[in-house]
Every structure is written in structure tokens, then in C-alpha cells.
Write an enzyme that holds these catalytic residues in place. Structure first.
Site, PDB file in Angstrom:
ATOM      1  N   SER A   1       0.769  -1.187  -0.025  1.00  0.00           N
ATOM      2  CA  SER A   1      -0.028   0.021  -0.037  1.00  0.00           C
ATOM      3  C   SER A   1       0.771   1.362   0.033  1.00  0.00           C
ATOM      4  CB  SER A   1      -0.726  -0.229   1.245  1.00  0.00           C
ATOM      5  OG  SER A   1      -1.539   1.270   1.544  1.00  0.00           O
ATOM      6  N   TYR A  31      -2.060  -1.089  10.139  1.00  0.00           N
ATOM      7  CA  TYR A  31      -2.114  -1.473   8.727  1.00  0.00           C
ATOM      8  C   TYR A  31      -0.798  -0.951   8.138  1.00  0.00           C
ATOM      9  CZ  TYR A  31      -3.991  -1.373   4.008  1.00  0.00           C
ATOM     10  OH  TYR A  31      -4.071  -1.511   2.680  1.00  0.00           O
TER      11      TYR A  31
HETATM   12  P1  NDP Z   1     -11.432  -6.080   0.482  1.00  0.00           P
HETATM   13  O1  NDP Z   1     -11.690  -5.521   1.980  1.00  0.00           O
HETATM   14  O2  NDP Z   1     -12.372  -5.345  -0.848  1.00  0.00           O
HETATM   15  O3  NDP Z   1     -11.388  -7.477   0.104  1.00  0.00           O
HETATM   16  C1  NDP Z   1     -10.570  -8.073   1.018  1.00  0.00           C
HETATM   17  C2  NDP Z   1     -10.509  -9.615   0.804  1.00  0.00           C
HETATM   18  O4  NDP Z   1      -9.568 -10.055   1.812  1.00  0.00           O
HETATM   19  C3  NDP Z   1     -11.704 -10.014   1.082  1.00  0.00           C
HETATM   20  O5  NDP Z   1     -12.105 -11.168   0.039  1.00  0.00           O
HETATM   21  C4  NDP Z   1     -11.952 -10.723   2.407  1.00  0.00           C
HETATM   22  O6  NDP Z   1     -12.640 -11.618   2.768  1.00  0.00           O
HETATM   23  C5  NDP Z   1     -10.358 -11.086   2.534  1.00  0.00           C
HETATM   24  N1  NDP Z   1     -10.009 -11.377   3.886  1.00  0.00           N
HETATM   25  C6  NDP Z   1     -10.075 -10.317   4.762  1.00  0.00           C
HETATM   26  N2  NDP Z   1      -9.646 -10.673   5.996  1.00  0.00           N
HETATM   27  C7  NDP Z   1      -9.447 -12.200   5.703  1.00  0.00           C
HETATM   28  C8  NDP Z   1      -9.210 -13.173   6.690  1.00  0.00           C
HETATM   29  N3  NDP Z   1      -8.899 -12.907   7.934  1.00  0.00           N
HETATM   30  N4  NDP Z   1      -9.051 -14.490   6.112  1.00  0.00           N
HETATM   31  C9  NDP Z   1      -9.214 -14.311   5.048  1.00  0.00           C
HETATM   32  N5  NDP Z   1      -9.596 -13.404   3.795  1.00  0.00           N
HETATM   33  C10 NDP Z   1      -9.614 -12.382   4.533  1.00  0.00           C
HETATM   34  O7  NDP Z   1     -10.202  -5.285   0.046  1.00  0.00           O
HETATM   35  P2  NDP Z   1      -9.318  -4.653  -1.073  1.00  0.00           P
HETATM   36  O8  NDP Z   1      -9.863  -5.584  -2.347  1.00  0.00           O
HETATM   37  O9  NDP Z   1      -9.403  -3.155  -1.395  1.00  0.00           O
HETATM   38  O10 NDP Z   1      -7.885  -4.861  -0.948  1.00  0.00           O
HETATM   39  C11 NDP Z   1      -7.075  -6.060  -1.502  1.00  0.00           C
HETATM   40  C12 NDP Z   1      -5.629  -5.481  -0.867  1.00  0.00           C
HETATM   41  O11 NDP Z   1      -5.232  -4.609  -1.653  1.00  0.00           O
HETATM   42  C13 NDP Z   1      -5.569  -5.518   0.489  1.00  0.00           C
HETATM   43  O12 NDP Z   1      -4.279  -6.283   0.788  1.00  0.00           O
HETATM   44  C14 NDP Z   1      -5.421  -4.358   0.729  1.00  0.00           C
HETATM   45  O13 NDP Z   1      -4.486  -3.815   1.937  1.00  0.00           O
HETATM   46  C15 NDP Z   1      -4.700  -3.677  -0.599  1.00  0.00           C
HETATM   47  N6  NDP Z   1      -4.669  -2.535  -1.005  1.00  0.00           N
HETATM   48  C16 NDP Z   1      -6.276  -1.798  -1.231  1.00  0.00           C
HETATM   49  C17 NDP Z   1      -6.250  -0.491  -1.703  1.00  0.00           C
HETATM   50  C18 NDP Z   1      -7.541  -0.071  -2.022  1.00  0.00           C
HETATM   51  O14 NDP Z   1      -7.710   1.069  -2.207  1.00  0.00           O
HETATM   52  N7  NDP Z   1      -8.541  -0.914  -2.078  1.00  0.00           N
HETATM   53  C19 NDP Z   1      -5.180   0.466  -1.779  1.00  0.00           C
HETATM   54  C20 NDP Z   1      -3.874  -0.231  -1.364  1.00  0.00           C
HETATM   55  C21 NDP Z   1      -4.051  -1.481  -1.046  1.00  0.00           C
HETATM   56  P3  NDP Z   1     -14.349 -11.231   2.786  1.00  0.00           P
HETATM   57  O15 NDP Z   1     -14.966 -10.723   1.717  1.00  0.00           O
HETATM   58  O16 NDP Z   1     -14.829 -12.638   3.366  1.00  0.00           O
HETATM   59  O17 NDP Z   1     -14.268 -10.301   4.227  1.00  0.00           O
END
Ligand code: NDP
Length: 252
Positions: free
Chosen positions: A153, A166
Site C-alpha cells: 500500500s 495497517y
Molecule cells: P476488500 O476488503 O475489498 O477485500 C479483501 C479480501 O480479503 C476479502 O475477500 C476478504 O474476505 C479477504 N479477507 C480479509 N480478511 C481475511 C481473513 N482474515 N481471512 C481470509 N480472507 C480475508 O479489500 P481490497 O480488495 O480493497 O484490498 C485487497 C488488497 O489490496 C489488500 O491487501 C489491501 O490492503 C490492498 N490495498 C487496497 C487498496 C484499495 O484502495 N482498495 C489500496 C492499497 C492497497 P471477505 O470478503 O470474506 O471479508
């Protein structure tokens, strides 16, 4: 960089595991990997969401994916070992690993961050990536041309007040990427990098910026050509790099 990024066969015969594949960026990228010909192993905590991705892939008559529900907050080392062994038994190798699942946690000064909240974010964002990488390395080493992508990030590359666990977890992810890339340099066919997707229209982004209009943000789908490229043989010379997905998209 390449005129073949849209090529539906860019990932043919590749087996790729995606964490957090049920929603947001992970879901869009898992679909894109399947459309590019990969067999995708869908890991996430909500089984119904993984099943929806499975159904979408099957509805397009793509290679049948595998669902592996797993809560990274509570999984223990043995759970990762079981997954690693099952990948080796089923496929004999793993060609790609995308550490995408992540949790945002709570915002606020470090002084007032509850220890249990800190630990949970570190467990999901850092420890789970270590345990999964460790368990899957035998399968990755069995691939002729494997990729590991960690998800970082902007706040994992420059610290920012109140982003707490985070931000620190994403710095740790960058460190893990560098250590692993250095270990594997010249000793394996595994290429290891980190990606920063940049602001993207997902649930996590809306949680972090509740006042922002999501319609002003790029969709997760708009990022997928960069992820497909990085998982493909075309990215064979990219190793040990902290990549900005947006910048890469402009070059593709
Ligand atoms: P979302 O919150 O939309 O999706 C995250 C996914 O990770 C979901 O499918 C969620 O599952 C899963 N997840 C969360 N916790 C767990 C857990 N304990 N065990 C298993 N699965 C888990 O996030 P994004 O798509 O936005 O982010 C994806 C990645 O990109 C992350 O690492 C984030 O830090 C990074 N990122 C995102 C940015 C953004 O602007 N969106 C910017 C910079 C980095 P469930 O749906 O079941 O909750």
C-alpha cells in the site's frame, strides 16, 4: 511493454493461488487469471463469496477453480501445511501466489491502539503471508517459472499518522518480499515482488475513506491487466521490485 496482455492464453496451464479471492481486488484478479487460462485456487474467509466466484468462472466455461475457505485471522501453522500438501498432491506444483487478503483495522494514534487490534492486523496481513509462503514454497519450487506477489500500500512505503498497524504491516510485507526475493535470487525460478494497487473502488477503500465518492475511483477490474502480466512468463525478468500497479498499467 507487450501487445499480448489481453491474450486469453497468457496463463494457460498455470496454477495460481489468490488469497482474499471472494471480494474486491482479489475477486477481480482471480476472475482475470481464470480468463487468461489459469486454474485458480480461491482462498478466503467467506465460503459463500468464494462459491460465487467459482460459479462465475464455471459460467464462463473456464478451467474449474478450487475453493479453499480459510480465516487467516485464526488459521494456525498446521492449516497452512495442510493447504501446501494438498496443492502439491493435486497439481504437483504452484506457478503463482498472490497474497492479496488484508484487513484495515482501526485508525488512531499508536498510543491508543489496542494490543489485540494490533495483533489481529499483524496476524492477517503479515504472519499469514509468512505461513502461507512457507507452506507453499515446496510447490512453488516445483514450478518451472513461479511468481510470488505480496500486496502492499502507499502507507507501506511511506508512513502516515493514524494508519497504525495497517501501515506497519505493509512495511513488514515489503520487508518479507525483499528478504524472500534475495534468498531466491539465482537459486530458483521464482520471481518475488510487491504491488501497490493504489486507491481502488472496494469495501476496504470505502471503510478507510467514508466521505469519498466511490464513483471517482478506478474499479478493481481496471487493474487486472497488470496482475495478469506479473503472473505471466512475460514478467520473467521482474524480481525484488516494489511495483505501483497504476504506473505499470500505463506501460502495458
Ligand atoms: P476488500 O476488503 O475489498 O477485500 C479483501 C479480501 O480479503 C476479502 O475477500 C476478504 O474476505 C479477504 N479477507 C480479509 N480478511 C481475511 C481473513 N482474515 N481471512 C481470509 N480472507 C480475508 O479489500 P481490497 O480488495 O480493497 O484490498 C485487497 C488488497 O489490496 C489488500 O491487501 C489491501 O490492503 C490492498 N490495498 C487496497 C487498496 C484499495 O484502495 N482498495 C489500496 C492499497 C492497497 P471477505 O470478503 O470474506 O471479508
Amino acid at each position: 511493454m507487450s501487445e499480448n496482455i489481453g491474450n486469453a492464453s497468457l496463463l494457460t496451464n498455470r496454477v495460481i493461488l489468490v488469497t482474499g479471492a471472494g471480494d474486491g481486488i482479489g475477486r477481480a484478479v482471480a476472475m482475470a487469471f481464470a480468463r487468461a487460462g489459469a486454474r485458480v485456487i480461491l482462498v478466503g474467509r467467506t465460503q459463500s463469496k468464494l462459491e460465487q466466484v467459482y460459479d462465475s468462472i464455471m459460467a464462463e466455461h473456464l478451467v474449474e477453480p478450487v475453493i479453499h475457505p480459510m480465516d487467516l485471522a485464526s488459521a494456525v501453522a498446521d492449516d497452512y501445511e495442510v493447504l501446501g500438501k494438498s496443492v502439491t498432491e493435486q497439481f504437483g506444483r504452484l506457478d503463482g501466489l498472490l497474497h492479496n487478503a488484508g484487513q484495515l483495522g482501526t485508525f488512531g494514534p499508536l498510543q491508543y491502539t489496542l494490543p489485540e487490534n494490533w495483533m489481529k492486523i499483524m496476524q492477517v496481513n503479515v504472519n499469514a503471508a509468512f505461513l502461507l509462503t512457507r507452506a507453499l514454497l515446496p510447490a512453488l519450487l516445483a514450478s518451472a517459472d513461479a511468481r510470488v506477489l505480496f500486496t502492499s500500500s502507499s502507507v507501506g512505503r511511506k508512513g502516515r499518522a493514524y494508519w497504525g498497524a495497517y501501515a506497519v504491516s505493509k512495511f513488514a510485507v515489503e520487508g518479507m518480499m525483499q528478504v524472500l526475493a534475495d534468498e531466491l535470487e539465482n537459486t530458483s525460478n521464482i520471481k518475488v515482488n510487491s504491488v501497490n494497487p493504489g486507491a481502488t473502488r472496494t469495501v476496504m477503500r470505502a471503510d478507510a475513506y467514508p466521505a469519498e465518492n466511490p464513483a471517482t475511483l478506478p474499479t478493481a477490474e481496471s487493474l487486472v491487466p497488470a496482475y495478469v502480466f506479473l503472473m505471466s512468463s512475460q514478467a520473467a525478468d521482474i524480481h525484488g521490485q516494489a511495483i505501483n500497479i497504476r504506473e505499470l498499467l500505463e506501460k502495458l
